[in-house]
Design a protein around this motif. Structure first.
Motif, PDB file in Angstrom:
ATOM      1  N   GLY A  53       0.696  -1.244   0.061  1.00  0.00           N
ATOM      2  CA  GLY A  53       0.046   0.149   0.193  1.00  0.00           C
ATOM      3  C   GLY A  53       0.929   0.963  -0.019  1.00  0.00           C
ATOM      4  N   LEU A 678      -6.253   1.998   6.153  1.00  0.00           N
ATOM      5  CA  LEU A 678      -7.323   2.481   5.166  1.00  0.00           C
ATOM      6  C   LEU A 678      -8.619   3.184   5.373  1.00  0.00           C
ATOM      7  CD1 LEU A 678      -7.908  -1.283   3.319  1.00  0.00           C
ATOM      8  CD2 LEU A 678      -6.847   0.713   2.454  1.00  0.00           C
ATOM      9  N   LEU A 687      -6.894  -0.755  -3.946  1.00  0.00           N
ATOM     10  CA  LEU A 687      -6.319  -1.427  -3.153  1.00  0.00           C
ATOM     11  C   LEU A 687      -5.125  -2.104  -3.712  1.00  0.00           C
ATOM     12  CD1 LEU A 687      -8.864  -2.788  -0.755  1.00  0.00           C
ATOM     13  CD2 LEU A 687      -7.720  -0.574  -0.938  1.00  0.00           C
ATOM     14  N   GLU A 691      -3.062  -5.604   0.051  1.00  0.00           N
ATOM     15  CA  GLU A 691      -4.574  -5.117   0.934  1.00  0.00           C
ATOM     16  C   GLU A 691      -5.533  -5.853   0.750  1.00  0.00           C
ATOM     17  OE1 GLU A 691      -3.136  -0.378   1.032  1.00  0.00           O
ATOM     18  OE2 GLU A 691      -4.082  -1.188  -0.763  1.00  0.00           O
TER      19      GLU A 691
END
Length: 796
Positions: A53, A678, A687, A691
């Motif tokens: 991420g 998130l 995403l 994730e």
């Protein structure tokens, strides 16, 4: 006296064309990137790393690869571009020095039942030509060997204008295809279990139909009881043959029921049309449960699962039919093709030989060409896509890989590294998004993104050599040489799960006792039979929670709140406090902004030009009607709640006026898997792979079960994230659960209480139990490939 001309011994100035040795990116702002400026050397291997991420894919795929593809598309005419996907220009100020990009991502190959490994790689196309030329008896063109082409014929009059006159001609045609007429090229046929559709001891009036939606006197059940084709008070087992046919198979018939025009249809075609036509993932849970119970898929009895009709199976080369060839392990098929000496088709044999050898070289020789493409893991699918590039003569191309080591045993990673270096040494630029230290170590240049994930990431923390990364002080640098130690003491099992005579796919009668109440890891080289053993022998039923590698599906309207079911308790809490309907607090329902229909943006399609998405002026991108935003819970409106991170929301719903236990439980699970950063309303399409994997794990943790079966949970995870995952697995085991993990990551193996190692090779060289015991025993014995690599990893 004449002087000889002076020779200038200085080397000539470099040619201006040789000055473009860098890909320059300035001001990249795609997704969470924060004005990233980097220079990537061409004709070198550059690895992009950072926590899951942090923005790696946003930089490599959504910026560099996307802009290269868009610029290539613009070289075609407007007419051709009309048939191509339209691509928007990435959010970036300057992109300079781009070359043609070939992307090899982790997207699964199509899960269409007709798609196989052979059709996805063109190997089947070459085999069909081979059999149409050399097969005895000769049955027709290559179409005659295709399970996607049905045999059809027809005749009739054709009217056409010719020379100012209307002329009629009689035409006939016939196409010889290879499709099995019974299963229509699928290899399996579905049957409905009638005992799951109705209780034949009851009458329709007594509620004989047990299909969801057909009970309780609704329109679906009234359609049958008031149709007049049979007595609704007569038990179904006493129906005559005609009455049973009308009940189960009657063709659509218009009729009036209770004064309303309706279409009557037999129960079986009606269920097939309304329920079975949908993809399983798109069904509501209670419908999916019914379908799993009522529908049985069996191998087609006519073609025996080969998908081909009798004609296609009858034509042979050296006593081998095309069905036999596709069922062979590819390494064996390559040997068979090598033994064919037919000068008339020499170029075809050479091309087919190269494709099959590429399979073996890339470590997929254990597959067969008839393997359904949808059953390949993410790592296998990625390597299948690499095959067409291995023998390519192209140079000065940019190859972009998305974690090519996913699903690979440490033994196979070395082979993958050799392939990446070979592509680079041909003069190509190779960009790799990767977490595994073994692949980062071979990089010429490393770009480390971070420092955190989501809004805490998106900046370049380090750029330079691998040695510089080790001492650079970034999260990746600090964890680069981490080595998990083998457990000194292991937990004692509370019981065992017995598997006897497992023969799914390539398993060769495996007998094994999987210990319960501990962390058990099933490992082995890619294709050794790990998933076959776990998913084929441990039914995902009562008490078993299975988390496989299937990709999360979701549009830009889906987000973590909708996917995990978190939005339901939040909507109800808002509705209860404000005395209104829960549907108002859904951007996909009554509360949606009428101007943008709850999307938050207005999308303008500009045909072959890139479409334009502008923030909706009415709701300012909040997606809800203005009146809905007047309702508050704990001082926040619904759009402000969806803009919260998981960590903020966990605190918000944990105590005080907004305390909602159901929402708090889901948020705690999301935080446990490391997704605290998130945003609740972030579209699923933004995403990363890691994730998505953890989001799915968090969702499945809600299911009640004593045994958790996880298939490669470290996929897409940074070294630092793996530590958090191990902590989560420990918490599950300490809470009394049994955790069975299919995994290649040495840190997970070292952390296990019990290891089951399959092998020794892949395909028919695997499928046997080569070791079972504690990690310490495996390291001490070094008797298997896994044991040798694990011993090297822990440094013993």
């Amino acid at each position: 006296m004449s002087m000889a001309p002076r020779t200038d011994l200085q080397s000539p100035a470099p040619h201006v064309a040789d000055s473009h040795d860098l890909i320059r990116v300035h001001g990249a702002r795609e997704n969470n990137l924060k004005d990233v400026n980097i220079e990537i050397p061409k004709r070198r291997l550059t690895v992009f790393t950072g926590v899951s991420g942090s923005g790696k894919s946003s930089l490599v795929f959504d910026t560099i690869a996307a802009e290269s593809q868009r610029l290539i598309n613009e070289t075609y005419s407007a007419f051709v571009q009309g048939f191509m996907p339209t691509l928007a220009r990435p959010e970036v100020d300057v992109l300079d020095g781009l070359t043609t990009v070939i992307t090899v991502d982790q997207q699964r190959l199509g899960a269409d039942p007709r798609s196989t490994v052979g059709t996805a790689t063109d190997a089947n196309a070459m085999l069909r030509i081979l059999f149409s030329r050399l097969g005895k008896p000769h049955i027709g063109s290559p179409k005659a060997f295709s399970f996607n082409v049905a045999s059809i014929s027809g005749a009739g009059a054709v009217t056409m204008e010719r020379g100012g006159q209307t002329v009629k001609e009689r035409r006939s045609f016939s196409i010889t295809g290879g499709m099995c007429p019974r299963c229509e090229g699928r290899g399996s046929v579905s049957d409905l279990d009638l005992t799951q559709l109705y209780d034949d001891s009851k009458s329709l009036s007594e509620g004989a139909i047990t299909v969801p939606g057909y009970t309780g006197g609704g329109w679906n059940s009234r359609l049958y009881s008031e149709s007049g084709f049979f007595d609704p008070d007569k038990p179904i087992r006493k129906f005559t043959k005609k009455e049973l046919h009308d009940f189960l198979h009657r063709e659509p018939t218009r009729m009036k029921i209770a004064g309303i025009n309706m279409t009557y249809e037999g129960l079986i075609p009606r269920i097939q049309r309304s329920m079975l036509a949908k993809e399983r993932e798109g069904m509501q849970p209670h419908i999916r449960e019914f379908v799993d119970r009522a529908v049985t898929f069996t191998t087609c009895p006519e073609c025996d699962g080969t998908r081909l009709n009798e004609g296609a199976r009858s034509s042979k080369i050296k006593r081998i039919s095309i069905a036999d060839a596709c069922a062979m392990q590819i390494s064996d098929l390559a040997e068979w093709v090598r033994g064919l000496d037919e000068p008339s088709v020499a170029p075809l044999l050479t091309a087919l030989q190269q494709t099959l050898d590429s399979f073996v070289e890339i470590g997929l020789g254990y597959l067969s060409l008839d393997r359904p493409a949808g059953t390949l893991s993410g790592g296998e699918a990625q390597r299948v896509k690499m095959i067409r590039h291995l023998g390519s003569s192209l140079t000065d191309v940019t190859y972009v890989f998305d974690e090519p080591t996913i699903g690979l045993h440490p033994h196979d990673i070395q082979r993958m590294n050799d392939l990446l270096l070979r592509l680079r040494d041909k003069g190509n630029t190779v960009l790799v998004v990767e977490h595994k230290p073994e692949t980062i170590a071979i990089a010429d240049h490393v770009v480390d993104l971070g420092p955190g994930a989501g809004t805490a990431g998106g900046t370049v923390c380090f750029e330079g050599t691998v040695e510089g990364l080790r001492t650079g002080g970034t999260i990746t640098g600090r964890h680069f040489d981490d080595r998990a130690a083998v457990k000194e003491t292991v937990r004692k099992p509370t019981g065992t799960l017995e598997i006897r005579g497992a023969r799914t796919h390539n398993l060769q009668g495996v007998d094994v006792d999987i210990p319960l109440g501990v962390l058990a890891v099933v490992t082995g080289v890619a294709g050794s039979g790990k998933s076959s053993l776990v998913h084929g022998s441990i039914p995902a039923g009562e008490g078993v929670v299975s988390v496989d590698q299937a990709a999360i599906r979701g549009s830009r309207r889906s987000n973590p709140a909708t996917y995990t079911g978190l939005l339901d308790p939040i909507r109800k809490a808002f509705a209860k406090v404000n005395g209104v309907k829960p549907a108002l607090f859904s951007a996909n329902s009554e509360g949606a902004c009428p101007t943008c229909n709850g999307a938050g943006v207005i999308y303008t399609d500009l045909a072959m030009m890139a479409g334009v998405a502008t923030t909706c002026e009415e709701c300012e991108g909040k997606r809800f009607q203005a009146s809905v935003l007047d309702y508050h819970l704990g001082g926040r409106d619904i759009s402000e709640v969806l803009a919260m991170s998981v960590t903020e929301a966990e605190e918000f719903f944990g105590a005080g006026e907004a305390a909602t236990p159901a929402a708090h439980r889901i948020l705690t699970r999301l935080a446990d898997v490391g997704l605290g950063y998130l945003t609740l309303g972030q579209p699923l399409t933004t995403l990363s792979g890691g994730e998505r994997q953890r989001l799915k794990l968090a969702t499945h943790m809600a299911e009640k079960g004593g045994v958790y079966v996880l298939d490669e949970p470290t996929a897409g995870l940074h070294l630092a994230d793996v530590e958090q995952l191990l902590g989560l697995l420990d918490r599950l085991v300490d809470a009394g659960k049994s955790v069975i993990v299919v995994e290649h990551h040495q840190a997970v193996m070292a952390h296990a209480d019990w290891i089951i190692d399959l092998g020794p090779g892949a395909g028919h060289d695997g499928g046997r139990l080569v070791f079972e015991g504690t990690p310490a025993d495996l390291v001490a014995s070094r008797s298997t490939l896994t044991g040798k690599h694990l011993a090297t990893y822990v440094g013993s």
